[in-house]
Design an enzyme around this catalytic site. Structure first.
Site, PDB file in Angstrom:
ATOM      1  N   ASN A 195      63.525  42.849 -16.309  1.00  0.00           N
ATOM      2  CA  ASN A 195      62.293  42.984 -17.105  1.00  0.00           C
ATOM      3  C   ASN A 195      62.648  43.390 -18.543  1.00  0.00           C
ATOM      4  OD1 ASN A 195      59.797  43.595 -18.199  1.00  0.00           O
ATOM      5  ND2 ASN A 195      59.029  44.585 -16.346  1.00  0.00           N
ATOM      6  N   TYR A 227      61.401  51.023 -22.938  1.00  0.00           N
ATOM      7  CA  TYR A 227      61.963  52.305 -22.492  1.00  0.00           C
ATOM      8  C   TYR A 227      63.208  52.670 -23.316  1.00  0.00           C
ATOM      9  CZ  TYR A 227      58.906  51.168 -18.568  1.00  0.00           C
ATOM     10  OH  TYR A 227      57.822  50.816 -17.811  1.00  0.00           O
ATOM     11  N   ILE A 238      52.823  51.035 -15.662  1.00  0.00           N
ATOM     12  CA  ILE A 238      52.320  50.760 -17.015  1.00  0.00           C
ATOM     13  C   ILE A 238      52.132  49.263 -17.121  1.00  0.00           C
ATOM     14  CG2 ILE A 238      54.680  50.805 -17.964  1.00  0.00           C
ATOM     15  CD1 ILE A 238      53.377  51.691 -20.647  1.00  0.00           C
ATOM     16  N   ALA A 239      51.041  48.863 -17.710  1.00  0.00           N
ATOM     17  CA  ALA A 239      50.751  47.435 -17.837  1.00  0.00           C
ATOM     18  C   ALA A 239      49.882  47.197 -19.063  1.00  0.00           C
ATOM     19  CB  ALA A 239      50.014  46.931 -16.593  1.00  0.00           C
ATOM     20  N   VAL A 240      50.155  46.087 -19.724  1.00  0.00           N
ATOM     21  CA  VAL A 240      49.324  45.650 -20.849  1.00  0.00           C
ATOM     22  C   VAL A 240      48.941  44.190 -20.589  1.00  0.00           C
ATOM     23  CG1 VAL A 240      49.309  45.175 -23.340  1.00  0.00           C
ATOM     24  CG2 VAL A 240      50.357  47.281 -22.467  1.00  0.00           C
ATOM     25  N   GLU A 285      61.188  53.504 -12.566  1.00  0.00           N
ATOM     26  CA  GLU A 285      61.952  52.384 -12.033  1.00  0.00           C
ATOM     27  C   GLU A 285      61.458  51.115 -12.688  1.00  0.00           C
ATOM     28  OE1 GLU A 285      60.831  53.170  -8.160  1.00  0.00           O
ATOM     29  OE2 GLU A 285      62.456  54.601  -7.879  1.00  0.00           O
TER      30      GLU A 285
END
Ligand SMILES: CC(C)(COP(=O)(O)OP(=O)(O)OC[C@H]1O[C@@H](n2cnc3c(N)ncnc32)[C@H](O)[C@@H]1OP(=O)(O)O)[C@@H](O)C(=O)NCCC(=O)NCCS
Length: 151
Positions: free
Chosen positions: A107, A114, A68-70, A102
């Site tokens: 982070n 999460y 997942i990335a923004v 993971e």
């Protein structure tokens, strides 16, 4: 901001957003390859520029968030939360009842996301990530138990 299913024609857009979020990001070919697997699915957030993406895999009763990335310019506006909500809704349609991921133990942003979704820490993989000159970093393994969606 539009949320669209992640399809191969959006591979370039996904690669653009991913490259802004990770070193060693997935390129267009990598997105095309992973999306060719029938058990893989995801969502892309598109604005004027590609804002973000999530890619998951569901096999039998387990699902996994693969990435997942923004993009930095779109962060802290609920994009990742919207991507995860779409992904979890899609996962609930499968037989999957547990979602794993993971995350680098350092982070803070991702772990905050999460935690807020109800993922629990279920393990640590010592030295899992190779950060080059910065050495190795631990990975947290996190799990979300899903209730079946009421029809
Ligand atoms: C982690 C990431 C996907 C979050 O994307 P985002 O769109 O900014 O997240 P959202 O705006 O939807 O935030 C949802 C929640 O996540 C948490 N969160 C997000 N960024 C955070 C930060 N910098 N610090 C602490 N918590 C954070 C908060 O709980 C937030 O809810 P709130 O805004 O109501 O407080 C983004 O920072 C990113 O792409 N990082 C680089 C790639 C990465 O680390 N991916 C995850 C690998 S496992």
């Amino acid at each position: 901001m539009n949320l669209l299913p992640a399809t191969a024609d959006l591979a370039e857009a996904m690669a653009v957003a991913h490259a802004q979020a990770f070193e060693g990001a997935w390129d267009r070919a990598a997105f095309e390859e992973v999306l060719a697997a029938p058990e893989v699915f995801g969502f892309v957030a598109l604005g004027q520029d590609p804002a973000g993406l999530v890619i998951c895999r569901a096999v039998a009763d387990e699902a996994e968030v693969l990435t997942i990335a923004v993009a930095p310019a779109s962060r802290r506006r609920g994009v990742a939360r919207a991507l995860m909500a779409a992904a979890l809704d899609r996962i609930r349609l499968c037989a999957a009842r547990e979602v794993f991921l993971e995350v680098d133990a350092a982070n803070v942003a991702a772990i905050g996301l999460y935690d807020s979704l109800g993922f629990k820490r279920v393990g640590v993989r010592k030295g899992y990530y190779d950060r080059g000159a910065a050495g190795r970093a631990d990975a947290l393994l996190m799990r979300l138990d899903l209730e079946p969606k009421a029809l």
